[in-house]
Scaffold this motif. Structure first.
Motif, PDB file in Angstrom:
ATOM      1  N   GLN A 171       0.825  -1.198   0.000  1.00  0.00           N
ATOM      2  CA  GLN A 171       0.000   0.000   0.000  1.00  0.00           C
ATOM      3  C   GLN A 171       0.867   1.258   0.000  1.00  0.00           C
ATOM      4  N   LEU A 172       1.985   1.227   0.720  1.00  0.00           N
ATOM      5  CA  LEU A 172       2.907   2.362   0.699  1.00  0.00           C
ATOM      6  C   LEU A 172       3.423   2.620  -0.706  1.00  0.00           C
ATOM      7  N   VAL A 173       3.796   1.563  -1.419  1.00  0.00           N
ATOM      8  CA  VAL A 173       4.311   1.701  -2.782  1.00  0.00           C
ATOM      9  C   VAL A 173       3.259   2.329  -3.698  1.00  0.00           C
ATOM     10  N   LYS A 174       1.997   1.910  -3.544  1.00  0.00           N
ATOM     11  CA  LYS A 174       0.926   2.471  -4.360  1.00  0.00           C
ATOM     12  C   LYS A 174       0.718   3.950  -4.024  1.00  0.00           C
ATOM     13  N   MET A 175       0.761   4.285  -2.745  1.00  0.00           N
ATOM     14  CA  MET A 175       0.587   5.677  -2.349  1.00  0.00           C
ATOM     15  C   MET A 175       1.719   6.549  -2.891  1.00  0.00           C
ATOM     16  N   GLU A 176       2.937   6.015  -2.909  1.00  0.00           N
ATOM     17  CA  GLU A 176       4.057   6.772  -3.467  1.00  0.00           C
ATOM     18  C   GLU A 176       3.869   7.008  -4.970  1.00  0.00           C
ATOM     19  N   LYS A 177       3.220   6.076  -5.630  1.00  0.00           N
ATOM     20  CA  LYS A 177       2.930   6.285  -7.048  1.00  0.00           C
ATOM     21  C   LYS A 177       1.981   7.460  -7.226  1.00  0.00           C
ATOM     22  N   ASN A 178       1.005   7.588  -6.328  1.00  0.00           N
ATOM     23  CA  ASN A 178       0.122   8.748  -6.359  1.00  0.00           C
ATOM     24  C   ASN A 178       0.914  10.044  -6.172  1.00  0.00           C
ATOM     25  N   VAL A 179       1.856  10.022  -5.224  1.00  0.00           N
ATOM     26  CA  VAL A 179       2.682  11.208  -4.983  1.00  0.00           C
ATOM     27  C   VAL A 179       3.454  11.583  -6.238  1.00  0.00           C
ATOM     28  N   MET A 180       4.044  10.599  -6.894  1.00  0.00           N
ATOM     29  CA  MET A 180       4.844  10.875  -8.083  1.00  0.00           C
ATOM     30  C   MET A 180       4.000  11.444  -9.210  1.00  0.00           C
ATOM     31  N   ARG A 181       2.817  10.914  -9.395  1.00  0.00           N
ATOM     32  CA  ARG A 181       1.974  11.422 -10.473  1.00  0.00           C
ATOM     33  C   ARG A 181       1.461  12.824 -10.170  1.00  0.00           C
ATOM     34  N   SER A 182       1.260  13.124  -8.911  1.00  0.00           N
ATOM     35  CA  SER A 182       0.897  14.492  -8.540  1.00  0.00           C
ATOM     36  C   SER A 182       2.053  15.448  -8.843  1.00  0.00           C
ATOM     37  N   MET A 183       3.280  15.018  -8.549  1.00  0.00           N
ATOM     38  CA  MET A 183       4.442  15.853  -8.843  1.00  0.00           C
ATOM     39  C   MET A 183       4.620  16.047 -10.345  1.00  0.00           C
ATOM     40  N   GLU A 184       4.336  15.004 -11.124  1.00  0.00           N
ATOM     41  CA  GLU A 184       4.401  15.144 -12.585  1.00  0.00           C
ATOM     42  C   GLU A 184       3.440  16.216 -13.060  1.00  0.00           C
ATOM     43  N   LEU A 185       2.225  16.201 -12.518  1.00  0.00           N
ATOM     44  CA  LEU A 185       1.218  17.173 -12.922  1.00  0.00           C
ATOM     45  C   LEU A 185       1.630  18.586 -12.531  1.00  0.00           C
ATOM     46  N   VAL A 186       2.192  18.740 -11.328  1.00  0.00           N
ATOM     47  CA  VAL A 186       2.664  20.054 -10.884  1.00  0.00           C
ATOM     48  C   VAL A 186       3.769  20.560 -11.808  1.00  0.00           C
ATOM     49  N   ALA A 187       4.713  19.678 -12.177  1.00  0.00           N
ATOM     50  CA  ALA A 187       5.812  20.083 -13.057  1.00  0.00           C
ATOM     51  C   ALA A 187       5.283  20.554 -14.405  1.00  0.00           C
ATOM     52  N   LYS A 188       4.351  19.814 -14.971  1.00  0.00           N
ATOM     53  CA  LYS A 188       3.805  20.174 -16.282  1.00  0.00           C
ATOM     54  C   LYS A 188       3.054  21.488 -16.227  1.00  0.00           C
ATOM     55  N   GLU A 189       2.238  21.668 -15.192  1.00  0.00           N
ATOM     56  CA  GLU A 189       1.449  22.896 -15.087  1.00  0.00           C
ATOM     57  C   GLU A 189       2.331  24.104 -14.770  1.00  0.00           C
ATOM     58  N   ARG A 190       3.427  23.893 -14.034  1.00  0.00           N
ATOM     59  CA  ARG A 190       4.341  25.003 -13.765  1.00  0.00           C
ATOM     60  C   ARG A 190       4.974  25.483 -15.073  1.00  0.00           C
ATOM     61  N   MET A 191       5.317  24.576 -15.966  1.00  0.00           N
ATOM     62  CA  MET A 191       5.864  24.969 -17.263  1.00  0.00           C
ATOM     63  C   MET A 191       4.839  25.751 -18.067  1.00  0.00           C
ATOM     64  N   GLU A 192       3.591  25.310 -18.015  1.00  0.00           N
ATOM     65  CA  GLU A 192       2.547  26.027 -18.751  1.00  0.00           C
ATOM     66  C   GLU A 192       2.324  27.425 -18.178  1.00  0.00           C
ATOM     67  N   VAL A 193       2.388  27.550 -16.846  1.00  0.00           N
ATOM     68  CA  VAL A 193       2.261  28.859 -16.214  1.00  0.00           C
ATOM     69  C   VAL A 193       3.413  29.767 -16.631  1.00  0.00           C
ATOM     70  N   ALA A 194       4.619  29.223 -16.701  1.00  0.00           N
ATOM     71  CA  ALA A 194       5.782  30.015 -17.102  1.00  0.00           C
ATOM     72  C   ALA A 194       5.612  30.551 -18.519  1.00  0.00           C
ATOM     73  N   GLN A 195       5.117  29.725 -19.405  1.00  0.00           N
ATOM     74  CA  GLN A 195       4.892  30.175 -20.780  1.00  0.00           C
ATOM     75  C   GLN A 195       3.803  31.247 -20.843  1.00  0.00           C
ATOM     76  N   GLN A 196       2.763  31.058 -20.037  1.00  0.00           N
ATOM     77  CA  GLN A 196       1.672  32.044 -20.043  1.00  0.00           C
ATOM     78  C   GLN A 196       2.137  33.385 -19.487  1.00  0.00           C
ATOM     79  N   LEU A 197       2.994  33.365 -18.468  1.00  0.00           N
ATOM     80  CA  LEU A 197       3.543  34.608 -17.927  1.00  0.00           C
ATOM     81  C   LEU A 197       4.323  35.355 -18.996  1.00  0.00           C
ATOM     82  N   SER A 198       5.094  34.624 -19.769  1.00  0.00           N
ATOM     83  CA  SER A 198       5.875  35.239 -20.834  1.00  0.00           C
ATOM     84  C   SER A 198       4.968  35.838 -21.907  1.00  0.00           C
TER      85      SER A 198
END
Length: 356
Positions: free
Chosen positions: A61-88
Protein backbone atom coordinates in the motif's frame (compact mmCIF):
# COMPACT_ATOMS: atom_id res chain seq x y z
CA UNK A 1 10.59 43.49 -29.41
CA UNK A 2 13.38 41.93 -27.38
CA UNK A 3 14.36 38.31 -27.78
CA UNK A 4 13.86 35.57 -25.23
CA UNK A 5 17.04 34.06 -23.81
CA UNK A 6 16.14 30.50 -22.89
CA UNK A 7 18.15 28.71 -20.25
CA UNK A 8 20.39 25.75 -21.18
CA UNK A 9 19.15 25.31 -24.73
CA UNK A 10 21.95 22.85 -25.47
CA UNK A 11 21.03 20.80 -22.38
CA UNK A 12 24.64 19.92 -21.65
CA UNK A 13 25.13 17.63 -18.63
CA UNK A 14 25.51 19.48 -15.36
CA UNK A 15 28.31 18.86 -12.89
CA UNK A 16 25.99 16.89 -10.61
CA UNK A 17 24.87 14.72 -13.54
CA UNK A 18 28.48 14.00 -14.43
CA UNK A 19 29.19 13.13 -10.81
CA UNK A 20 26.06 10.95 -10.49
CA UNK A 21 24.42 9.92 -13.81
CA UNK A 22 20.68 10.63 -13.93
CA UNK A 23 18.24 7.75 -13.61
CA UNK A 24 16.00 6.48 -16.41
CA UNK A 25 12.56 8.11 -16.80
CA UNK A 26 10.05 7.30 -14.10
CA UNK A 27 7.81 4.27 -14.60
CA UNK A 28 4.78 6.45 -13.84
CA UNK A 29 5.22 8.44 -17.06
CA UNK A 30 3.82 5.71 -19.29
CA UNK A 31 0.23 5.56 -20.56
CA UNK A 32 -2.54 5.47 -18.00
CA UNK A 33 -5.84 3.67 -18.29
CA UNK A 34 -7.55 5.66 -15.56
CA UNK A 35 -5.93 8.97 -16.36
CA UNK A 36 -4.34 11.40 -13.92
CA UNK A 37 -7.33 12.26 -11.76
CA UNK A 38 -8.45 11.28 -8.32
CA UNK A 39 -10.13 8.08 -9.56
CA UNK A 40 -6.81 6.40 -10.32
CA UNK A 41 -5.37 7.68 -7.03
CA UNK A 42 -8.26 6.29 -5.02
CA UNK A 43 -8.11 2.90 -6.76
CA UNK A 44 -4.39 2.53 -6.14
CA UNK A 45 -4.65 3.63 -2.53
CA UNK A 46 -7.57 1.34 -1.66
CA UNK A 47 -6.44 -1.68 -3.66
CA UNK A 48 -2.77 -1.43 -2.69
CA UNK A 49 -3.03 -3.75 0.30
CA UNK A 50 -6.09 -5.73 -0.73
CA UNK A 51 -4.20 -8.46 -2.56
CA UNK A 52 -1.08 -10.51 -2.06
CA UNK A 53 0.47 -12.07 1.05
CA UNK A 54 -0.40 -10.60 4.43
CA UNK A 55 3.25 -9.88 5.18
CA UNK A 56 3.60 -7.58 2.16
CA UNK A 57 0.24 -5.77 2.31
CA UNK A 58 1.32 -2.70 4.28
CA UNK A 59 4.40 -2.05 2.19
CA UNK A 60 2.42 -2.74 -0.98
CA UNK A 61 0.00 0.00 0.00
CA UNK A 62 2.91 2.36 0.70
CA UNK A 63 4.31 1.70 -2.78
CA UNK A 64 0.93 2.47 -4.36
CA UNK A 65 0.59 5.68 -2.35
CA UNK A 66 4.06 6.77 -3.47
CA UNK A 67 2.93 6.28 -7.05
CA UNK A 68 0.12 8.75 -6.36
CA UNK A 69 2.68 11.21 -4.98
CA UNK A 70 4.84 10.88 -8.08
CA UNK A 71 1.97 11.42 -10.47
CA UNK A 72 0.90 14.49 -8.54
CA UNK A 73 4.44 15.85 -8.84
CA UNK A 74 4.40 15.14 -12.58
CA UNK A 75 1.22 17.17 -12.92
CA UNK A 76 2.66 20.05 -10.88
CA UNK A 77 5.81 20.08 -13.06
CA UNK A 78 3.81 20.17 -16.28
CA UNK A 79 1.45 22.90 -15.09
CA UNK A 80 4.34 25.00 -13.77
CA UNK A 81 5.86 24.97 -17.26
CA UNK A 82 2.55 26.03 -18.75
CA UNK A 83 2.26 28.86 -16.21
CA UNK A 84 5.78 30.02 -17.10
CA UNK A 85 4.89 30.18 -20.78
CA UNK A 86 1.67 32.04 -20.04
CA UNK A 87 3.54 34.61 -17.93
CA UNK A 88 5.88 35.24 -20.83
CA UNK A 89 2.96 35.64 -23.23
CA UNK A 90 1.18 38.09 -20.91
CA UNK A 91 4.31 40.20 -20.55
CA UNK A 92 4.49 40.89 -24.29
CA UNK A 93 1.81 43.59 -24.02
CA UNK A 94 3.37 45.42 -21.04
CA UNK A 95 6.08 48.08 -20.84
CA UNK A 96 9.57 47.14 -21.95
CA UNK A 97 11.05 46.61 -18.52
CA UNK A 98 8.11 44.55 -17.22
CA UNK A 99 7.99 42.62 -20.49
CA UNK A 100 11.68 41.72 -20.36
CA UNK A 101 11.70 40.78 -16.68
CA UNK A 102 8.50 38.69 -16.81
CA UNK A 103 9.85 36.90 -19.85
CA UNK A 104 13.07 36.03 -18.01
CA UNK A 105 11.13 35.04 -14.88
CA UNK A 106 9.11 32.72 -17.13
CA UNK A 107 12.39 31.13 -18.16
CA UNK A 108 13.32 30.56 -14.50
CA UNK A 109 9.91 29.15 -13.61
CA UNK A 110 10.07 26.81 -16.58
CA UNK A 111 13.44 25.61 -15.34
CA UNK A 112 11.89 24.84 -11.95
CA UNK A 113 9.26 22.77 -13.75
CA UNK A 114 11.98 20.81 -15.51
CA UNK A 115 13.82 20.29 -12.23
CA UNK A 116 10.61 18.93 -10.71
CA UNK A 117 10.24 16.57 -13.66
CA UNK A 118 13.81 15.34 -13.14
CA UNK A 119 13.12 14.96 -9.42
CA UNK A 120 10.29 12.56 -10.22
CA UNK A 121 12.74 10.30 -12.07
CA UNK A 122 15.08 10.22 -9.09
CA UNK A 123 12.20 9.75 -6.66
CA UNK A 124 11.21 6.66 -8.61
CA UNK A 125 14.52 5.03 -7.66
CA UNK A 126 13.50 5.28 -4.01
CA UNK A 127 10.13 3.72 -4.83
CA UNK A 128 11.67 0.88 -6.85
CA UNK A 129 13.98 0.04 -3.96
CA UNK A 130 11.08 -0.08 -1.51
CA UNK A 131 9.22 -2.35 -3.94
CA UNK A 132 12.12 -4.80 -3.78
CA UNK A 133 11.54 -5.11 -0.02
CA UNK A 134 7.87 -5.80 -0.72
CA UNK A 135 8.84 -8.58 -3.13
CA UNK A 136 11.13 -10.16 -0.53
CA UNK A 137 8.34 -10.02 2.05
CA UNK A 138 6.00 -11.75 -0.38
CA UNK A 139 8.57 -14.50 -0.97
CA UNK A 140 8.95 -15.13 2.76
CA UNK A 141 5.22 -15.58 3.36
CA UNK A 142 5.00 -19.15 1.93
CA UNK A 143 7.62 -20.46 4.38
CA UNK A 144 5.66 -18.95 7.26
CA UNK A 145 2.44 -20.46 5.98
CA UNK A 146 4.02 -23.89 5.53
CA UNK A 147 5.41 -23.91 9.07
CA UNK A 148 2.05 -22.85 10.48
CA UNK A 149 0.19 -25.46 8.45
CA UNK A 150 2.42 -28.28 9.69
CA UNK A 151 2.11 -27.04 13.26
CA UNK A 152 -1.69 -27.08 12.97
CA UNK A 153 -1.65 -30.59 11.50
CA UNK A 154 0.49 -31.90 14.37
CA UNK A 155 -1.78 -30.31 16.96
CA UNK A 156 -4.85 -31.78 15.27
CA UNK A 157 -3.36 -35.27 15.11
CA UNK A 158 -2.21 -35.16 18.73
CA UNK A 159 -5.75 -34.29 19.72
CA UNK A 160 -7.52 -36.89 17.56
CA UNK A 161 -4.89 -39.67 17.19
CA UNK A 162 -2.15 -39.28 19.81
CA UNK A 163 -0.43 -42.49 18.67
CA UNK A 164 -0.53 -41.81 14.94
CA UNK A 165 2.80 -42.52 13.13
CA UNK A 166 2.19 -39.45 10.98
CA UNK A 167 3.08 -37.26 13.93
CA UNK A 168 6.76 -38.28 13.75
CA UNK A 169 6.85 -37.57 10.01
CA UNK A 170 5.19 -34.22 10.45
CA UNK A 171 7.54 -33.26 13.27
CA UNK A 172 10.50 -33.98 10.99
CA UNK A 173 8.90 -31.84 8.29
CA UNK A 174 8.35 -29.12 10.87
CA UNK A 175 12.05 -29.12 11.75
CA UNK A 176 12.95 -28.64 8.10
CA UNK A 177 10.27 -25.98 7.67
CA UNK A 178 11.53 -24.10 10.72
CA UNK A 179 15.08 -24.19 9.41
CA UNK A 180 13.91 -22.93 6.02
CA UNK A 181 11.84 -20.20 7.67
CA UNK A 182 14.74 -19.19 9.89
CA UNK A 183 16.98 -18.60 6.87
CA UNK A 184 14.24 -16.70 5.03
CA UNK A 185 13.51 -14.50 8.03
CA UNK A 186 17.21 -13.69 8.51
CA UNK A 187 17.55 -12.75 4.84
CA UNK A 188 14.44 -10.59 5.06
CA UNK A 189 15.83 -8.78 8.10
CA UNK A 190 19.22 -8.17 6.48
CA UNK A 191 17.84 -7.09 3.12
CA UNK A 192 15.21 -4.83 4.67
CA UNK A 193 17.83 -2.84 6.55
CA UNK A 194 20.08 -2.51 3.51
CA UNK A 195 17.26 -1.56 1.16
CA UNK A 196 15.65 0.97 3.51
CA UNK A 197 18.93 2.81 3.87
CA UNK A 198 19.57 2.74 0.12
CA UNK A 199 16.01 3.85 -0.70
CA UNK A 200 16.05 6.92 1.50
CA UNK A 201 19.56 7.85 0.42
CA UNK A 202 18.10 8.08 -3.10
CA UNK A 203 15.20 10.22 -1.89
CA UNK A 204 17.13 12.58 0.40
CA UNK A 205 19.96 13.13 -2.10
CA UNK A 206 17.42 13.94 -4.82
CA UNK A 207 15.44 16.22 -2.50
CA UNK A 208 18.55 18.06 -1.39
CA UNK A 209 19.70 18.71 -4.95
CA UNK A 210 16.23 19.80 -6.04
CA UNK A 211 15.73 22.21 -3.15
CA UNK A 212 19.19 23.74 -3.48
CA UNK A 213 18.68 24.37 -7.19
CA UNK A 214 15.23 25.86 -6.62
CA UNK A 215 16.77 28.18 -4.01
CA UNK A 216 19.40 29.24 -6.55
CA UNK A 217 16.70 30.07 -9.11
CA UNK A 218 14.69 32.01 -6.52
CA UNK A 219 17.73 34.13 -5.69
CA UNK A 220 18.39 35.07 -9.30
CA UNK A 221 14.68 35.73 -9.82
CA UNK A 222 14.84 38.44 -7.15
CA UNK A 223 17.83 39.98 -8.91
CA UNK A 224 15.70 40.22 -12.05
CA UNK A 225 13.00 42.11 -10.16
CA UNK A 226 15.52 44.83 -9.31
CA UNK A 227 15.58 45.75 -13.02
CA UNK A 228 11.98 46.98 -12.91
CA UNK A 229 11.62 50.72 -12.25
CA UNK A 230 8.76 50.88 -9.75
CA UNK A 231 9.12 54.59 -8.98
CA UNK A 232 5.71 56.27 -9.37
CA UNK A 233 5.25 58.73 -12.25
CA UNK A 234 2.85 61.62 -12.56
CA UNK A 235 0.21 61.61 -15.30
CA UNK A 236 1.77 62.54 -18.62
CA UNK A 237 5.30 61.84 -17.47
CA UNK A 238 7.34 59.44 -19.61
CA UNK A 239 9.56 56.82 -18.03
CA UNK A 240 13.17 56.63 -19.05
CA UNK A 241 13.96 54.12 -21.80
CA UNK A 242 14.68 50.62 -20.53
CA UNK A 243 18.31 49.58 -20.87
CA UNK A 244 18.34 46.33 -18.90
CA UNK A 245 18.23 43.75 -21.69
CA UNK A 246 21.89 42.84 -21.36
CA UNK A 247 21.64 42.81 -17.57
CA UNK A 248 18.68 40.39 -17.56
CA UNK A 249 20.45 38.21 -20.08
CA UNK A 250 23.58 38.16 -17.89
CA UNK A 251 21.51 37.23 -14.81
CA UNK A 252 19.99 34.29 -16.66
CA UNK A 253 23.48 33.21 -17.75
CA UNK A 254 24.76 33.45 -14.17
CA UNK A 255 21.83 31.32 -12.99
CA UNK A 256 22.55 28.75 -15.67
CA UNK A 257 26.20 28.60 -14.64
CA UNK A 258 25.26 28.19 -10.97
CA UNK A 259 22.90 25.32 -11.76
CA UNK A 260 25.36 23.66 -14.12
CA UNK A 261 28.25 23.78 -11.66
CA UNK A 262 26.28 22.73 -8.56
CA UNK A 263 27.47 19.55 -6.87
CA UNK A 264 26.55 18.03 -3.52
CA UNK A 265 29.89 18.94 -1.97
CA UNK A 266 29.15 22.63 -2.62
CA UNK A 267 25.68 22.56 -1.06
CA UNK A 268 24.92 25.75 0.85
CA UNK A 269 22.77 24.09 3.51
CA UNK A 270 24.37 21.59 5.88
CA UNK A 271 22.82 19.54 8.68
CA UNK A 272 24.83 20.06 11.85
CA UNK A 273 24.19 17.82 14.82
CA UNK A 274 24.24 19.08 18.37
CA UNK A 275 26.91 17.70 20.68
CA UNK A 276 24.36 15.44 22.36
CA UNK A 277 23.02 14.09 19.04
CA UNK A 278 26.54 13.56 17.72
CA UNK A 279 27.62 11.64 20.82
CA UNK A 280 24.51 9.45 20.84
CA UNK A 281 24.83 8.74 17.13
CA UNK A 282 28.49 7.89 17.48
CA UNK A 283 27.66 5.52 20.32
CA UNK A 284 25.15 3.74 18.11
CA UNK A 285 27.66 3.49 15.24
CA UNK A 286 30.28 2.07 17.61
CA UNK A 287 27.80 -0.56 18.76
CA UNK A 288 27.05 -1.58 15.18
CA UNK A 289 30.75 -1.69 14.31
CA UNK A 290 31.52 -3.86 17.34
CA UNK A 291 28.83 -6.35 16.36
CA UNK A 292 30.10 -6.48 12.77
CA UNK A 293 33.62 -7.22 13.98
CA UNK A 294 32.34 -9.98 16.23
CA UNK A 295 30.12 -11.71 13.64
CA UNK A 296 31.23 -12.20 10.04
CA UNK A 297 28.05 -12.46 7.96
CA UNK A 298 29.68 -11.64 4.65
CA UNK A 299 28.94 -15.10 3.20
CA UNK A 300 25.45 -15.52 4.58
CA UNK A 301 23.51 -13.96 1.72
CA UNK A 302 24.06 -13.30 -1.94
CA UNK A 303 25.61 -9.81 -2.31
CA UNK A 304 23.20 -7.11 -3.40
CA UNK A 305 24.41 -4.89 -6.21
CA UNK A 306 22.20 -1.87 -5.62
CA UNK A 307 24.92 0.76 -5.49
CA UNK A 308 25.83 0.59 -9.15
CA UNK A 309 24.46 2.38 -12.19
CA UNK A 310 20.89 3.44 -12.83
CA UNK A 311 20.75 0.75 -15.53
CA UNK A 312 20.62 -1.90 -12.82
CA UNK A 313 17.70 -0.11 -11.22
CA UNK A 314 15.98 0.07 -14.59
CA UNK A 315 16.32 -3.68 -15.04
CA UNK A 316 14.83 -4.18 -11.58
CA UNK A 317 11.90 -2.00 -12.55
CA UNK A 318 11.29 -3.91 -15.77
CA UNK A 319 10.93 -7.11 -13.76
CA UNK A 320 8.92 -5.79 -10.83
CA UNK A 321 6.72 -3.26 -12.59
CA UNK A 322 5.32 -5.82 -15.01
CA UNK A 323 3.32 -7.43 -12.22
CA UNK A 324 2.25 -4.09 -10.76
CA UNK A 325 1.08 -2.64 -14.05
CA UNK A 326 -1.11 -5.71 -14.62
CA UNK A 327 -2.93 -5.25 -11.35
CA UNK A 328 -3.27 -1.51 -11.81
CA UNK A 329 -4.46 0.61 -14.69
CA UNK A 330 -1.24 1.12 -16.63
CA UNK A 331 -0.34 -0.38 -19.99
CA UNK A 332 3.22 -0.78 -21.32
CA UNK A 333 4.32 2.19 -23.39
CA UNK A 334 7.72 3.47 -24.37
CA UNK A 335 8.95 6.21 -22.07
CA UNK A 336 10.21 8.03 -25.19
CA UNK A 337 6.65 8.82 -26.09
CA UNK A 338 5.62 9.91 -22.61
CA UNK A 339 4.43 13.33 -21.57
CA UNK A 340 7.44 13.59 -19.27
CA UNK A 341 10.00 14.05 -22.04
CA UNK A 342 10.00 17.82 -21.95
CA UNK A 343 13.60 18.54 -22.82
CA UNK A 344 12.72 19.13 -26.44
CA UNK A 345 9.91 21.63 -25.76
CA UNK A 346 10.31 25.34 -26.41
CA UNK A 347 10.13 27.51 -23.33
CA UNK A 348 8.58 30.92 -23.12
CA UNK A 349 8.45 32.91 -26.33
CA UNK A 350 10.53 31.98 -29.33
CA UNK A 351 13.66 33.96 -29.96
CA UNK A 352 13.27 37.18 -31.84
CA UNK A 353 16.33 38.90 -33.27
CA UNK A 354 16.66 42.58 -32.48
CA UNK A 355 16.94 44.76 -35.46
CA UNK A 356 20.51 45.90 -35.92
Amino acid sequence: MHRTYSMRQSRAPTASQLQSPPPPPSSTKSGRFFGKGSLGHALRRNAGGAFGPDLAKKLSQLVKMEKNVMRSMELVAKERMEVAQQLSLWGEATDEDVSDVTDKIGVLLYEIGELEDQYVDRYDQYRITMKSIRNIEASVQPSRDRKQKITDQIAQLKYKEPNSPKIVVLEQELVRAEAESLVAEAQLSNITREKVKAAYVYQFDALREHCEKVAIIAGYGKHLLDLIDDAPVTPGETRAAYDGYEASKAIIQDCEDALTNWVTSNAAVSSKLSTRSRNLSQRRRNTIRAREEGHDLSHQDVPLNDNGSWVQQQETRLDSDAEEEEEEEDHPHSVLGSDGGMNGEARGRTQEILAA
